[in-house]
Motif scaffolding. Structure first.
Motif, PDB file in Angstrom:
ATOM      1  N   TYR A   1       5.187  -2.800   6.160  1.00 49.81           N
ATOM      2  CA  TYR A   1       4.235  -1.635   5.838  1.00 49.81           C
ATOM      3  C   TYR A   1       5.039  -0.661   4.802  1.00 49.81           C
ATOM      4  N   ASP A   2       4.970   0.522   4.998  1.00 50.16           N
ATOM      5  CA  ASP A   2       5.491   1.749   4.034  1.00 50.16           C
ATOM      6  C   ASP A   2       7.098   1.577   4.192  1.00 50.16           C
TER       7      ASP A   2
ATOM      8  N   SER B   1      -6.690   1.769   3.659  1.00 46.45           N
ATOM      9  CA  SER B   1      -5.918   1.666   2.280  1.00 46.45           C
ATOM     10  C   SER B   1      -6.890   0.481   1.409  1.00 46.45           C
TER      11      SER B   1
ATOM     12  N   SER C   1       0.729  -1.271  -0.113  1.00 40.60           N
ATOM     13  CA  SER C   1      -0.030   0.101  -0.085  1.00 40.60           C
ATOM     14  C   SER C   1       0.996   1.117  -0.069  1.00 40.60           C
TER      15      SER C   1
ATOM     16  N   ASP D   1       1.302   2.963   2.502  1.00 39.28           N
ATOM     17  CA  ASP D   1       0.687   3.669   3.588  1.00 39.28           C
ATOM     18  C   ASP D   1       1.367   3.099   4.897  1.00 39.28           C
TER      19      ASP D   1
ATOM     20  N   GLU E   1      -3.895   2.845   7.907  1.00 35.65           N
ATOM     21  CA  GLU E   1      -4.436   3.697   6.898  1.00 35.65           C
ATOM     22  C   GLU E   1      -5.803   2.875   6.465  1.00 35.65           C
TER      23      GLU E   1
END
Ligand code: GLU
Length: 425
Positions: A241-242, A100, A92, A94, A98
């Motif tokens: 994650y991000d 998403s 994502s 994000d 989030e």
């Protein structure tokens, strides 16, 4: 004598002691209060030996490291296609909490962010008296080879402040991505996240994934190979994650972090690792944990994209022999793992120097494993040889290719190693 592997793990704890950046997760009061100086590391080999150092007996909540295993259970319950219809597999970019959703499909982007993980939890079947959470705990117990329980203090603490996850669940419900009751789904998901584990438990769980879904101590197949491969791919692309892209380039192994400070990593075919340290960086990943994993990967050469030595040729030697009954035979002595790159040299040898005897024997006594691509290539080679009038015999005492047939389905004659040595004597 103390194992040098343990000494090495001690040195990782010592070398990263100065990493004190970040802070404990502040949105869950019980996690905010964790002792930030704790640190632990464990690794488990694919034969089930666990090495652990630091605060190795300290229990902490599994948090998002539960997500891959919940995803596996949902897939085992419903099949991959059903789950893929409801949750995507795209990173994502994000933050973990989030909302998403894929703008085109309306599905959560992946099962590693909260939106996808809450939906995943709602897909786990209850079985009679057993709730989805009971089944998750039982599954964790099978993976770690000891009973795993919910830390009620952590669960209650998160439930009391679960506004954001509840908000996500109601939005998911409103957009049709979460058919189940939002409050029930979040409650179950939070209890799943509050399961209490040590780094040794996590290393064993990760080693099960490294081992193709087979728990290395008990030998139980806890995930089918296909689910296992799918899961590791999702962990590699979405697990951090991000920070997923940065992680894959630096550490280079499929991984998953949790907000209590744990990270698990899986090196397929080799080891499962787990680290713990409660202070989190801006992405919600343990800051010292990331440093420990970077060191481990660098020192031990664990990066998945490291081009390893090409597989050696599977053709050990070609023998031309006279059998006791006077016939002549060509014996191809094979070795190691038969994969495309290793079997190519055998095929090339047969194509460029076709056997000069009618009888052709493939001696597979030294073969460890035959990958599907090698079996297919061998079946096709066998069919061509049979069509050209050769008689083929396979010596395969370990049963690496049971019921071996050529690509037209003709069963290939088999000899035991004793039959071969009697015939040659
Ligand atoms: N239970 C946590 C949450 O949903 C898990 C997040 C994480 O570990 O990254 O906020």
């Amino acid at each position: 004598m103390r194992s040098p592997i343990l000494d090495y793990l001690d040195s990782i704890i010592a070398t990263t002691e100065h990493v004190d950046s970040g802070s404990t997760a502040d949105y869950i009061p019980e996690l905010a209060a964790a002792d930030p100086t704790r640190a632990a590391i464990a690794l488990c080999t694919s034969n089930g030996t666990v090495y652990a150092s630091g605060d190795a007996d300290h229990e902490f909540s599994i948090q998002s490291m539960s997500k891959p295993f919940a995803y596996a259970l949902a897939i085992e319950d419903h099949g991959l296609e059903y789950v893929l219809d409801r949750i995507g597999v795209e990173p994502s970019g994000d933050a973990f909490n989030e909302l998403s959703l894929d703008p085109e499909t309306g599905k959560p982007r992946n099962p590693m962010i909260n939106a996808g993980a809450i939906t995943t939890h709602s897909l786990i079947n209850s079985e009679g008296e057993k709730t989805a959470v009971d089944r998750m705990l039982e599954y964790f117990g099978d993976l770690a080879d000891r009973p795993i329980r919910v830390d009620e203090a952590v669960a209650n603490s998160e439930l009391a402040t679960a506004h954001r996850n509840l908000g996500l669940a109601y939005l998911l419900h409103g957009s049709g991505a979460l058919p189940a009751d939002p409050t029930e789904s979040v409650t179950g998901y939070i209890r799943q996240c509050a399961a209490s584990v040590t780094v040794s438990d996590l290393a064993l769980m990760a080693a099960t994934l490294a081992n193709g879904g087979v728990q290395p101590k008990t030998g139980k197949q806890l995930l089918c190979r296909r689910t296992n491969r799918h899961l590791l791919s999702v962990m590699a692309s979405c697990g951090m994650y991000d920070a997923a892209g940065n992680w894959l380039t630096t550490v280079g192994i499929p991984a998953k972090s949790g907000v209590a400070g744990g990270i698990i990593g899986v090196l397929p075919g080799q080891i499962g690792v787990a680290v713990f340290s409660p202070r989190l960086d801006a992405h919600g990943n343990s800051a010292r944990g990331v440093a420990m994993m970077e060191l481990l990967s660098e020192d031990m050469g664990l990066h998945l994209m490291e081009a390893t030595r090409p597989s050696r040729s599977s053709l050990r030697e070609t023998q031309l022999v006279s059998l006791v009954d006077g016939t002549e035979a060509t014996i191809y002595v094979l070795q190691g793992d038969l994969v495309l790159s290793s079997i190519e040299s055998l095929v090339q040898e047969i194509v460029t120097h076709p056997p000069r005897t009618d009888l052709v024997v493939f001696d597979m006594s030294r073969v460890d494993e035959v990958m599907p691509v090698a079996e297919r290539t061998s079946s096709e080679t066998a069919a061509k040889l049979i069509e050209e009038g050769y008689r083929i015999i396979v010596v395969d005492p370990e049963g690496t290719v049971e019921n071996f047939a050529d690509s037209h389905g003709r069963t290939i004659e088999r000899w035991t190693p004793e039959q071969l040595s009697d015939a040659v004597r």
